[in-house]
Scaffold this active site. Structure first.
Site, PDB file in Angstrom:
ATOM      1  N   GLU A  35       0.821  -1.218   0.000  1.00 54.28           N
ATOM      2  CA  GLU A  35       0.000   0.000   0.000  1.00 54.28           C
ATOM      3  C   GLU A  35       0.860   1.276   0.000  1.00 54.28           C
ATOM      4  O   GLU A  35       1.291   1.736   1.056  1.00 54.28           O
ATOM      5  CB  GLU A  35      -0.929   0.019   1.232  1.00 54.28           C
ATOM      6  CG  GLU A  35      -1.783   1.281   1.309  1.00 54.28           C
ATOM      7  CD  GLU A  35      -2.727   1.326   2.519  1.00 54.28           C
ATOM      8  OE1 GLU A  35      -2.684   0.404   3.337  1.00 54.28           O
ATOM      9  OE2 GLU A  35      -3.497   2.288   2.621  1.00 54.28           O
ATOM     10  N   LYS A  64      -2.404  -1.816  -3.268  1.00 49.75           N
ATOM     11  CA  LYS A  64      -3.455  -0.957  -2.702  1.00 49.75           C
ATOM     12  C   LYS A  64      -2.999   0.499  -2.848  1.00 49.75           C
ATOM     13  O   LYS A  64      -2.400   1.065  -1.930  1.00 49.75           O
ATOM     14  CB  LYS A  64      -3.679  -1.336  -1.228  1.00 49.75           C
ATOM     15  CG  LYS A  64      -4.652  -0.418  -0.493  1.00 49.75           C
ATOM     16  CD  LYS A  64      -5.093  -0.995   0.840  1.00 49.75           C
ATOM     17  CE  LYS A  64      -5.938   0.005   1.612  1.00 49.75           C
ATOM     18  NZ  LYS A  64      -6.608  -0.539   2.778  1.00 49.75           N
TER      19      LYS A  64
HETATM   20  C1  5MM Z   1      -8.154   1.789   8.396  1.00 51.21           C
HETATM   21  O1  5MM Z   1      -6.998   2.586   8.561  1.00 51.21           O
HETATM   22  C2  5MM Z   1      -5.745   1.932   8.266  1.00 51.21           C
HETATM   23  C3  5MM Z   1      -4.754   2.096   9.370  1.00 51.21           C
HETATM   24  O2  5MM Z   1      -4.395   3.443   9.495  1.00 51.21           O
HETATM   25  P1  5MM Z   1      -3.426   3.937  10.689  1.00 51.21           P
HETATM   26  O3  5MM Z   1      -2.177   3.150  10.628  1.00 51.21           O
HETATM   27  O4  5MM Z   1      -3.236   5.391  10.363  1.00 51.21           O
HETATM   28  O5  5MM Z   1      -4.142   3.751  11.973  1.00 51.21           O
HETATM   29  C4  5MM Z   1      -5.207   2.441   6.913  1.00 51.21           C
HETATM   30  O6  5MM Z   1      -3.965   1.899   6.573  1.00 51.21           O
HETATM   31  C5  5MM Z   1      -6.206   2.071   5.863  1.00 51.21           C
HETATM   32  O7  5MM Z   1      -6.159   0.672   5.677  1.00 51.21           O
HETATM   33  C6  5MM Z   1      -5.911   2.732   4.531  1.00 51.21           C
HETATM   34  O8  5MM Z   1      -5.456   4.052   4.681  1.00 51.21           O
HETATM   35  C7  5MM Z   1      -7.173   2.754   3.730  1.00 51.21           C
HETATM   36  O9  5MM Z   1      -8.157   3.406   4.482  1.00 51.21           O
HETATM   37  P2  5MM Z   1      -8.953   4.622   3.830  1.00 51.21           P
HETATM   38  O10 5MM Z   1      -9.689   5.227   4.990  1.00 51.21           O
HETATM   39  O11 5MM Z   1      -7.917   5.532   3.228  1.00 51.21           O
HETATM   40  O12 5MM Z   1      -9.833   3.979   2.789  1.00 51.21           O
END
Ligand code: 5MM
Length: 340
Positions: A178, A220
């Site tokens: 990602e 991703k």
């Molecule tokens: C769900 O949030 C994931 C973990 O984030 P942190 O490490 O900041 O707590 C994050 O990696 C998430 O899987 C991705 O950013 C995709 O989430 P979004 O909200 O961007 O669809």
């Protein structure tokens, strides 16, 4: 030694047509922020209750092929004692695990960030597999300005992503790679496209260098969108065209699936843009979702920590999952937002 047979079957389950991934792997500080916004305290019990609610949503497995969990959730159980990873698997949803340990400043590179977590990763993965995890996720973030991200940040994060992916495949775990180009800032869509292209080129260079089997990983990425504070927002046609142009230039056809993050787009925007992407000419990869906020924001709003709102919250999750599943087939219509 890579267990390619297992990896193939995990990939196959994750990229089923008309399904996507639920990202429910918020770390401690992130879930606390989400809970504060709805007036809920972030305690282990509240996090357990919330994530049980998500995973026990009736019918979720029809639209969701995998769920990314945080380490704590992997060891938690539903009220009746069923482990949450087992609950996901019973719904036909493959459990996955976020394995990076967060990001911090990249030394001597002001404004750039680097993701940590490689130390001890093989042993952690072995423990996660025992708890039911079959795939993993590592997120690198790139801040954008006229001068950011630096080459140093692009190369350092690509190297970490590739080393993570290689370790996962060695341990029989499918890696989700990602690289997130952040939406914060006033940069143009063209600047986002240029940064995303440079980032992805470097990521795939590193993956090749580390002999990662592209057939056994998922990408991703963020979509190519202008910064949130940019004067002119981009419509779904532009987002789809620009995103696909960059992906075609950088992502080998051997990669089976590209599952986008929502990255600060609203839930409806994220669905509309995914649908627009899937209406363009046939692509070599399956294009679906791995959304966190775009799937969960309406759920949190409906739930607000109230036990009597669990059903309404689950209905909100099922609706977004269903609409995104339709978008992953290019069969979504905004009129569908009006029905439950
Ligand atoms: C769900 O949030 C994931 C973990 O984030 P942190 O490490 O900041 O707590 C994050 O990696 C998430 O899987 C991705 O950013 C995709 O989430 P979004 O909200 O961007 O669809």
């Amino acid at each position: 030694m890579t267990q390619s047979h297992d990896l193939s079957s995990i990939i196959e389950a994750l990229v089923r047509p008309g399904k996507g991934i639920l990202a429910a792997d918020e770390s401690g500080p992130t879930i606390a922020k989400r809970f504060t916004a709805i007036g809920v305290e972030s305690t282990p019990e509240n996090r357990r209750a919330y994530r049980s609610l998500l995973l026990s949503t009736p019918g979720l497995g029809e639209f969701v092929s995998g769920v990314i969990l945080y380490e704590e959730t992997l060891g938690q159980c539903k009220e009746d004692g069923e482990p949450l990873p087992a609950l996901a698997a019973r719904q036909g949803i493959v459990p996955g695990i976020k394995v990076d340990t967060g990001k911090g400043p990249l030394a001597l590179a002001p404004g750039d960030e680097i993701t940590q977590g490689l130390d001890g990763l093989p042993a952690r993965l072995q423990a996660y597999v025992k708890l039911g995890a079959r795939f993993a996720k590592w997120r690198a973030v790139y801040n954008v300005s006229d001068s950011l991200p630096s080459r140093a940040a692009i190369e350092a994060n690509a190297e970490s992503l590739a080393r993570y992916a290689a370790i996962c495949q060695t341990e029989g775990v499918v890696p989700i790679v990602e690289p997130e180009v952040l939406i914060d800032g006033d940069h143009s869509q063209a600047r986002c496209a240029a940064v995303t292209q440079e980032v992805l080129l470097e990521v795939f260079r590193a993956l090749h260098r580390h002999r990662v089997a592209l057939e056994h990983m998922l990408l991703k990425p963020s979509m190519v969108v202008p910064g949130k504070a940019h004067v002119r927002p981009a419509g779904p046609g532009d987002v789809a065209d620009e995103t696909l142009r960059v992906l075609r230039r950088t992502v080998p056809a051997a990669v089976p699936g590209i599952v986008f993050l929502s990255g600060g787009q609203s839930p409806v925007e994220a669905t509309v843009n995914l649908d627009a992407l899937n209406r363009l000419a046939l692509q070599p990869w399956r294009l679906s979702f791995s959304y966190g906020r775009a799937l969960q924001d309406p759920v949190l709003q409906a739930w607000r920590g109230q036990p009597d709102q669990v059903q309404a919250a689950q209905a909100a999750l099922l609706k977004r999952a269903r609409l995104n599943a339709l978008a992953s087939l290019g069969c979504y219509d905004t009129a569908m937002e009006n029905s439950p």
